[in-house]
Design an enzyme around this catalytic site. Structure first.
Site, PDB file in Angstrom:
ATOM      1  CE  LYS A 149      27.506  59.373  49.144  1.00 27.76           C
ATOM      2  NZ  LYS A 149      28.290  59.677  50.356  1.00 27.76           N
ATOM      3  CG  ASP A 176      25.264  57.517  54.391  1.00 28.84           C
ATOM      4  OD1 ASP A 176      25.215  56.326  54.778  1.00 28.84           O
ATOM      5  OD2 ASP A 176      26.324  58.183  54.343  1.00 28.84           O
ATOM      6  CE  LYS A 199      25.972  59.113  57.604  1.00 25.14           C
ATOM      7  NZ  LYS A 199      27.382  59.536  57.744  1.00 25.14           N
ATOM      8  CG  ASP A 207      25.162  60.851  51.311  1.00 25.40           C
ATOM      9  OD1 ASP A 207      26.010  61.726  51.041  1.00 25.40           O
ATOM     10  OD2 ASP A 207      25.454  59.707  51.719  1.00 25.40           O
ATOM     11  CG  ASP A 241      28.755  56.402  57.567  1.00 25.71           C
ATOM     12  OD1 ASP A 241      27.978  56.637  56.618  1.00 25.71           O
ATOM     13  OD2 ASP A 241      28.899  57.162  58.542  1.00 25.71           O
ATOM     14  CD  GLU A 289      27.458  56.035  51.941  1.00 27.80           C
ATOM     15  OE1 GLU A 289      28.173  55.920  52.950  1.00 27.80           O
ATOM     16  OE2 GLU A 289      27.033  57.130  51.525  1.00 27.80           O
ATOM     17  NE  ARG A 337      35.148  56.447  51.131  1.00 27.71           N
ATOM     18  CZ  ARG A 337      35.871  56.999  52.098  1.00 27.71           C
ATOM     19  NH1 ARG A 337      37.096  56.583  52.343  1.00 27.71           N
ATOM     20  NH2 ARG A 337      35.367  57.979  52.827  1.00 27.71           N
TER      21      ARG A 337
HETATM   22  N1  BES Z   1      27.557  60.949  53.341  1.00 22.44           N
HETATM   23  C1  BES Z   1      28.645  60.924  54.208  1.00 22.44           C
HETATM   24  C2  BES Z   1      29.492  62.197  54.185  1.00 22.44           C
HETATM   25  C3  BES Z   1      28.842  63.473  54.649  1.00 22.44           C
HETATM   26  C4  BES Z   1      29.136  63.968  55.903  1.00 22.44           C
HETATM   27  C5  BES Z   1      28.017  64.193  53.815  1.00 22.44           C
HETATM   28  C6  BES Z   1      28.580  65.162  56.318  1.00 22.44           C
HETATM   29  C7  BES Z   1      27.457  65.386  54.229  1.00 22.44           C
HETATM   30  C8  BES Z   1      27.753  65.876  55.478  1.00 22.44           C
HETATM   31  C9  BES Z   1      29.570  59.758  53.877  1.00 22.44           C
HETATM   32  O1  BES Z   1      28.982  58.661  53.296  1.00 22.44           O
HETATM   33  C10 BES Z   1      30.119  59.323  55.181  1.00 22.44           C
HETATM   34  O2  BES Z   1      29.384  58.820  55.967  1.00 22.44           O
HETATM   35  N2  BES Z   1      31.401  59.550  55.381  1.00 22.44           N
HETATM   36  C11 BES Z   1      32.037  59.201  56.572  1.00 22.44           C
HETATM   37  C12 BES Z   1      33.139  58.268  56.186  1.00 22.44           C
HETATM   38  C13 BES Z   1      33.863  57.678  57.324  1.00 22.44           C
HETATM   39  C14 BES Z   1      33.030  56.710  58.059  1.00 22.44           C
HETATM   40  C15 BES Z   1      35.021  56.950  56.742  1.00 22.44           C
HETATM   41  C16 BES Z   1      32.571  60.473  57.206  1.00 22.44           C
HETATM   42  O3  BES Z   1      33.153  61.278  56.460  1.00 22.44           O
HETATM   43  O4  BES Z   1      32.366  60.691  58.368  1.00 22.44           O
HETATM   44 ZN    ZN Z   2      27.205  59.009  52.257  1.00 22.82          ZN
HETATM   45 ZN    ZN Z   3      28.208  57.259  54.724  1.00 20.78          ZN
END
Ligand code: BES
Ligand code: ZN
Ligand code: ZN
Length: 501
Positions: free
Chosen positions: A262, A267, A274, A285, A344, A346, A348
């Site tokens: 990824k 992000d 966020k 990220d 968010d 994204e 996946r």
């Molecule tokens: N990049 C984030 C995941 C992440 C969280 C990486 C903390 C490093 C530290 C990912 O893209 C994301 O935002 N995930 C969200 C998904 C949710 C909105 C479905 C999450 O896990 O909060």
């Molecule tokens: Zn992300």
């Molecule tokens: Zn995200």
């Protein structure tokens, strides 16, 4: 850095730092008798306090400048845990005592086989080089890392070749791991998809592997719809790097491993934006991409007898009038449609295209992705371990074993089909967020699996908690290069299996 192996004679005191790895519970008199530095006198220290617990370090300062400094590095009990980190921490703490010449004394180690002593030397060198790494890339008075010019090992009862091979490998690995850490630490404005591609071009040129950079127009032509959808909110065009390392003399049974990383260079969350407090961490990220980039760099540098393909889709996830709106249905490389419940989620989306591209264009024995994918994996495992999600028991075991050896721990989460219903969409083939705020790491793994056409040896590794965090060489958070050491260790095992077949 030059390496050599000497006998047991420590009379040559031109070296000004002796590093003495000490197994747990060794008594001090024994240590003294074994290292026997003739006539050397040290500032008194409290012997009894040093128990050689893992990571415990004792620094001994000589009374005379002609004598070497000594750094006792506790290893803890066997099996030694995370040797690289043990040496990294001790080195960083006593950095200013590091000299142009150092000697690592292997005599106190209990009997090890040659493979273990080689790995020991490798881990010590990795730790030392990374402990001396200078992270302050963007300061006006930036210091370059200074490494010892010459490292000699006392040979103990081991073969010179095992020690030297390990040490050389350790240095090569640490150099790349350092570059991966720098890349993860780079702020978003220094690592747009353009710089990500430049990094890979430099690596491909110096290590001599094949690299294709798909530009936005190529992505459009080939139908990378999900990657392009995430890129809609960005000013900077997405790219996808496809790198291929094929060993020169691979033999007939050569295994092929495809790695997908990824590469979200920042992000923001997109319109599902966020919160502000820790958003700046999201420069990391692309930790999955960085791990994959470092791994192919090293597979080529070490001339491993495994074919490695690295697929690195990269873009930022930003906010703009054109950005994906929650609830939109988008297409993907595979032709499967996705309802984007949350912009968010994204990672996946871009991985769905990377994985589908892999399946269509690179038939392989193993398919592995690495991604900073979910906050949920951080809730489940903290920063101590990454999550591994796969249907393949053997793959889970062998990757986890490599993680244990390299100090990059993996913990397996289930991917039963029971979780599939969470991501069924009423209007599209799948949706990018589970219906319930539960099991988020697993439902994201099930989402990715949907694009792998039932590949029998597919694994997803969620490194959201481990790619960026507390690290010995920085005050604040740092990239860790989590995954590089693990994957290279695993690829080395795979090539050995290959030889015995
Ligand atoms: N990049 C984030 C995941 C992440 C969280 C990486 C903390 C490093 C530290 C990912 O893209 C994301 O935002 N995930 C969200 C998904 C949710 C909105 C479905 C999450 O896990 O909060
Ligand atoms: Zn992300
Ligand atoms: Zn995200």
């Amino acid at each position: 850095m030059k390496f050599s192996v000497s006998g047991h004679d420590l009379n040559d005191l031109n070296n000004n730092l002796f590093i003495v790895p000490v197994p747990g519970d060794t008594d001090m008199t024994h240590i003294w008798n074994r290292i026997k530095i003739p006539g050397a006198e040290y500032v008194p220290f409290s012997h009894s306090q040093f128990k050689a617990k893992a990571g415990e370090t004792l620094h001994l300062i000589p009374r005379s400048k002609n004598e070497p400094c000594i750094l006792l590095v506790g290893l803890g009990k066997k099996p030694y845990q995370d040797l690289k980190m043990t040496f990294l921490k001790s080195t960083h703490t006593y950095k200013k005592w590091f000299a142009t010449q150092i000697t690592i004394i292997l005599d106190l180690l209990e009997t090890e086989d040659e493979a273990s002593i080689s790995f020991f030397a490798e881990s010590a060198i990795k730790g030392i080089v990374l402990g001396l790494h200078e992270p302050a890339l963007y300061k006006e008075d930036r210091k370059e890392a200074i490494y010892p010019q010459h490292v000699s090992f006392t040979r103990g009862r081991y073969a010179e070749e095992s020690i030297l091979n390990g040490a050389h490998k350790g240095f090569i690995k640490a150099e790349t791991i350092g570059k991966v850490i720098d890349l993860v630490n780079a702020p978003a404005n220094y690592k747009t998809p353009v710089e990500m591609a430049e990094w890979m071009k430099r690596s491909a040129n110096s290590r001599n592997y094949k690299l294709m950079v798909l530009e936005k127009k190529d992505l459009i032509e080939q139908g990378w719809h999900a990657l392009l959808a995430v890129n809609r909110g960005s000013e900077i065009p997405a790219k996808c790097m496809i790198a291929e390392y094929t060993p020169k003399h691979g033999g007939e049974n050569l295994k092929t491993v495809v790695l997908v990383g990824k590469g979200v260079t920042f992000d923001t969350g997109g319109l599902s934006i966020k919160t502000n407090d820790t958003m700046y961490y999201m420069k990391s990220d692309m930790g999955g991409a960085a791990a994959v980039m470092g791994t192919i760099d090293l597979a080529a540098a070490l001339k491993l007898k495994v074919k490695v393909v690295a697929i690195v889709p990269t873009t930022d996830n930003s906010v703009d009038a054109l950005a994906i709106k929650p609830g939109e249905v988008i297409n993907s490389y595979s032709g499967k449609t996705i309802e984007v419940i949350n912009t968010d989620a994204e990672g996946r989306l871009i991985l769905a295209d990377g994985l589908a591209y892999a399946i269509k264009n690179h038939p392989c024995d193993y398919l592995i992705d690495l991604a900073t994918l979910t906050g949920n994996i951080v809730l489940a495992l903290g920063t101590e371990a990454a999550g591994i999600m796969t249907q393949n028991d053997l793959l889970a075991e062998s990757l986890s074993a490599s993680g244990q050896s390299t100090g990059e721990k993996l913990w397996r989460m289930p991917v039963w089909d029971d979780y599939k219903k969470h991501i069924e969409s009423d209007i599209a083939d799948i949706k990018n967020l589970g219906s319930k705020p539960l099991a988020g790491a697993i439902t994201s793994a099930k989402f990715l699996e949907f694009f792998t056409e039932g590949h029998p040896a597919y694994a997803h590794i969620d490194i959201a908690g481990t790619a960026f965090g507390a690290y010995p060489t920085t005050e604040g958070y740092s990239g860790t290069a989590f995954g590089v050491d693990l994957l290279i260790h695993w690829l080395e095992k795979l090539q050995k299996d290959e030889k015995t077949e």
